[in-house]
Design a protein around this motif. Structure first.
Motif, mmCIF file in Angstrom:
data_model
loop_
_atom_site.group_PDB
_atom_site.id
_atom_site.type_symbol
_atom_site.label_atom_id
_atom_site.label_comp_id
_atom_site.label_asym_id
_atom_site.label_seq_id
_atom_site.Cartn_x
_atom_site.Cartn_y
_atom_site.Cartn_z
ATOM 1 N N MET A 1 0.820 -1.187 0.000
ATOM 2 C CA MET A 1 0.000 0.000 0.000
ATOM 3 C C MET A 1 0.880 1.273 0.000
ATOM 4 S SD MET A 1 -3.157 0.781 2.435
ATOM 5 C CE MET A 1 -3.556 2.411 2.913
ATOM 6 N N ARG A 2 1.969 1.283 0.778
ATOM 7 C CA ARG A 2 2.872 2.432 0.802
ATOM 8 C C ARG A 2 3.561 2.603 -0.549
ATOM 9 N NH1 ARG A 2 7.051 3.500 3.678
ATOM 10 N NH2 ARG A 2 7.846 1.395 3.674
ATOM 11 N N LYS A 3 3.874 1.493 -1.179
ATOM 12 C CA LYS A 3 4.523 1.538 -2.493
ATOM 13 C C LYS A 3 3.597 2.209 -3.509
ATOM 14 C CE LYS A 3 7.424 -0.310 -5.700
ATOM 15 N NZ LYS A 3 8.519 0.485 -6.128
ATOM 16 N N ARG A 4 2.332 1.872 -3.472
ATOM 17 C CA ARG A 4 1.360 2.473 -4.388
ATOM 18 C C ARG A 4 1.199 3.963 -4.075
ATOM 19 N NH1 ARG A 4 -0.064 3.802 -8.906
ATOM 20 N NH2 ARG A 4 -2.258 4.106 -9.285
ATOM 21 N N LEU A 5 1.169 4.312 -2.812
ATOM 22 C CA LEU A 5 1.100 5.717 -2.426
ATOM 23 C C LEU A 5 2.295 6.477 -2.984
ATOM 24 C CD1 LEU A 5 -0.222 8.026 -0.844
ATOM 25 C CD2 LEU A 5 1.034 7.238 1.176
ATOM 26 N N PHE A 6 3.474 5.885 -2.882
ATOM 27 C CA PHE A 6 4.685 6.497 -3.428
ATOM 28 C C PHE A 6 4.544 6.708 -4.938
ATOM 29 C CE2 PHE A 6 8.824 5.912 -5.517
ATOM 30 C CZ PHE A 6 9.479 7.037 -5.026
ATOM 31 N N GLU A 7 4.033 5.715 -5.640
ATOM 32 C CA GLU A 7 3.855 5.818 -7.084
ATOM 33 C C GLU A 7 2.890 6.934 -7.454
ATOM 34 O OE1 GLU A 7 2.546 1.907 -8.083
ATOM 35 O OE2 GLU A 7 4.564 1.063 -8.067
ATOM 36 N N ILE A 8 1.902 7.177 -6.601
ATOM 37 C CA ILE A 8 0.916 8.219 -6.876
ATOM 38 C C ILE A 8 1.505 9.609 -6.637
ATOM 39 C CG2 ILE A 8 -1.272 9.229 -6.096
ATOM 40 C CD1 ILE A 8 -2.175 6.302 -5.540
ATOM 41 N N ILE A 9 2.228 9.783 -5.529
ATOM 42 C CA ILE A 9 2.703 11.128 -5.180
ATOM 43 C C ILE A 9 4.014 11.502 -5.857
ATOM 44 C CG2 ILE A 9 1.485 11.183 -2.989
ATOM 45 C CD1 ILE A 9 4.122 10.565 -1.583
ATOM 46 N N GLU A 10 4.727 10.544 -6.375
ATOM 47 C CA GLU A 10 5.981 10.819 -7.094
ATOM 48 C C GLU A 10 5.788 10.537 -8.574
ATOM 49 O OE1 GLU A 10 8.865 12.086 -6.036
ATOM 50 O OE2 GLU A 10 8.139 12.281 -3.993
ATOM 51 N N ILE A 11 6.811 10.815 -9.341
ATOM 52 C CA ILE A 11 6.735 10.538 -10.778
ATOM 53 C C ILE A 11 6.517 9.043 -10.972
ATOM 54 C CG2 ILE A 11 7.997 10.577 -12.954
ATOM 55 C CD1 ILE A 11 9.508 13.004 -11.880
ATOM 56 N N SER A 12 5.523 8.721 -11.731
ATOM 57 C CA SER A 12 5.187 7.322 -11.946
ATOM 58 C C SER A 12 5.091 7.064 -13.441
ATOM 59 C CB SER A 12 3.860 7.006 -11.259
ATOM 60 O OG SER A 12 3.632 5.635 -11.247
ATOM 61 N N ALA A 63 2.488 12.064 3.606
ATOM 62 C CA ALA A 63 2.535 10.948 2.641
ATOM 63 C C ALA A 63 3.953 10.783 2.102
ATOM 64 C CB ALA A 63 1.549 11.185 1.505
ATOM 65 N N ARG A 64 4.610 11.897 1.833
ATOM 66 C CA ARG A 64 5.994 11.831 1.344
ATOM 67 C C ARG A 64 6.936 11.327 2.437
ATOM 68 N NH1 ARG A 64 6.249 14.052 -3.670
ATOM 69 N NH2 ARG A 64 4.446 15.288 -4.243
ATOM 70 N N LEU A 65 6.665 11.707 3.664
ATOM 71 C CA LEU A 65 7.495 11.243 4.778
ATOM 72 C C LEU A 65 7.355 9.737 4.993
ATOM 73 C CD1 LEU A 65 9.407 11.859 7.151
ATOM 74 C CD2 LEU A 65 7.373 12.344 8.532
ATOM 75 N N ILE A 66 6.144 9.228 4.939
ATOM 76 C CA ILE A 66 5.963 7.793 5.200
ATOM 77 C C ILE A 66 6.407 6.925 4.026
ATOM 78 C CG2 ILE A 66 4.143 8.115 6.912
ATOM 79 C CD1 ILE A 66 2.112 7.247 4.819
ATOM 80 N N THR A 67 6.653 7.551 2.872
ATOM 81 C CA THR A 67 7.179 6.794 1.723
ATOM 82 C C THR A 67 8.617 7.192 1.401
ATOM 83 O OG1 THR A 67 6.266 8.386 0.139
ATOM 84 C CG2 THR A 67 4.877 6.486 0.714
ATOM 85 N N ALA A 68 9.282 7.838 2.334
ATOM 86 C CA ALA A 68 10.644 8.346 2.109
ATOM 87 C C ALA A 68 11.635 7.240 1.777
ATOM 88 C CB ALA A 68 11.127 9.128 3.327
ATOM 89 N N ASP A 69 11.413 6.052 2.331
ATOM 90 C CA ASP A 69 12.347 4.959 2.055
ATOM 91 C C ASP A 69 12.335 4.545 0.588
ATOM 92 O OD1 ASP A 69 9.733 4.052 2.606
ATOM 93 O OD2 ASP A 69 10.432 2.071 3.189
ATOM 94 N N TYR A 70 11.212 4.713 -0.082
ATOM 95 C CA TYR A 70 11.152 4.405 -1.512
ATOM 96 C C TYR A 70 11.867 5.471 -2.333
ATOM 97 C CZ TYR A 70 7.695 0.849 -0.398
ATOM 98 O OH TYR A 70 7.063 -0.243 0.115
ATOM 99 N N LYS A 71 11.823 6.703 -1.870
ATOM 100 C CA LYS A 71 12.463 7.797 -2.607
ATOM 101 C C LYS A 71 13.969 7.819 -2.381
ATOM 102 C CE LYS A 71 12.292 12.702 -3.537
ATOM 103 N NZ LYS A 71 11.746 12.782 -4.863
ATOM 104 N N LEU A 72 14.392 7.702 -1.128
ATOM 105 C CA LEU A 72 15.808 7.847 -0.801
ATOM 106 C C LEU A 72 16.584 6.537 -0.833
ATOM 107 C CD1 LEU A 72 15.512 10.435 2.123
ATOM 108 C CD2 LEU A 72 15.935 10.866 -0.295
ATOM 109 N N ASN A 73 15.881 5.416 -0.739
ATOM 110 C CA ASN A 73 16.521 4.089 -0.785
ATOM 111 C C ASN A 73 17.630 3.925 0.250
ATOM 112 O OD1 ASN A 73 14.930 3.126 -2.979
ATOM 113 N ND2 ASN A 73 16.195 4.327 -4.352
ATOM 114 N N LYS A 74 17.396 4.415 1.462
ATOM 115 C CA LYS A 74 18.400 4.286 2.520
ATOM 116 C C LYS A 74 17.828 3.577 3.749
ATOM 117 C CE LYS A 74 21.017 8.112 0.893
ATOM 118 N NZ LYS A 74 22.214 8.794 1.028
ATOM 119 N N GLY A 75 16.833 2.763 3.525
ATOM 120 C CA GLY A 75 16.250 2.004 4.615
ATOM 121 C C GLY A 75 15.570 2.899 5.643
#
Length: 121
Positions: A1-12, A63-75
């Motif tokens: 669900m967080r992954k989909r949220l990331f796809e929606i709020i970021e470039i997809s 939303a961006r904060l809770i999906t930050a791991d997908y954007k920054l890829n730093k765990g």
């Protein structure tokens, strides 16, 4: 669900309708939130516009904060690093003037949110 949220709020993907609708919605909210800045007086309507816009900006920031791991890829450290990223600071500076935490001149940072919505940075 967080992954989909990331796809929606970021470039997809280009064919992601929900992401496109979200982008258009955010751009509309940003533009509407800038309108009161063009007037010298604050009317009740402008106050309502500001409260609604800030609520949307807060939800977007969270939303961006809770999906930050997908954007920054730093765990897990992504959640601690994201608030110090350029775009997160711009978002925060656009939100805080509505709470009288920083000077009202920082309301102009809403313009930077518009640039971010157009994927300038």
């Amino acid at each position: 669900m967080r992954k989909r949220l990331f796809e929606i709020i970021e470039i997809s993907k280009e064919n992601d309708v929900l992401s496109s609708v979200y982008d258009m919605f955010i751009m509309l909210v940003i533009v509407i939130s800038i309108i009161p800045l063009t007037f010298k007086t604050i009317t009740p309507l402008f106050s309502v516009i500001d409260k609604i816009a800030v609520s949307v900006f807060i939800i977007d920031y969270l939303a961006r904060l809770i999906t930050a791991d997908y954007k920054l890829n730093k765990g897990v450290s992504s959640f601690f690093l994201y608030p110090f990223s350029f775009s997160a600071i711009i978002d925060l500076l656009a939100i805080l003037p509505s709470f009288n935490i920083v000077a009202s001149g920082f309301r102009l940072f809403k313009l930077f949110r518009l640039l971010r919505a157009f994927r300038v940075f």
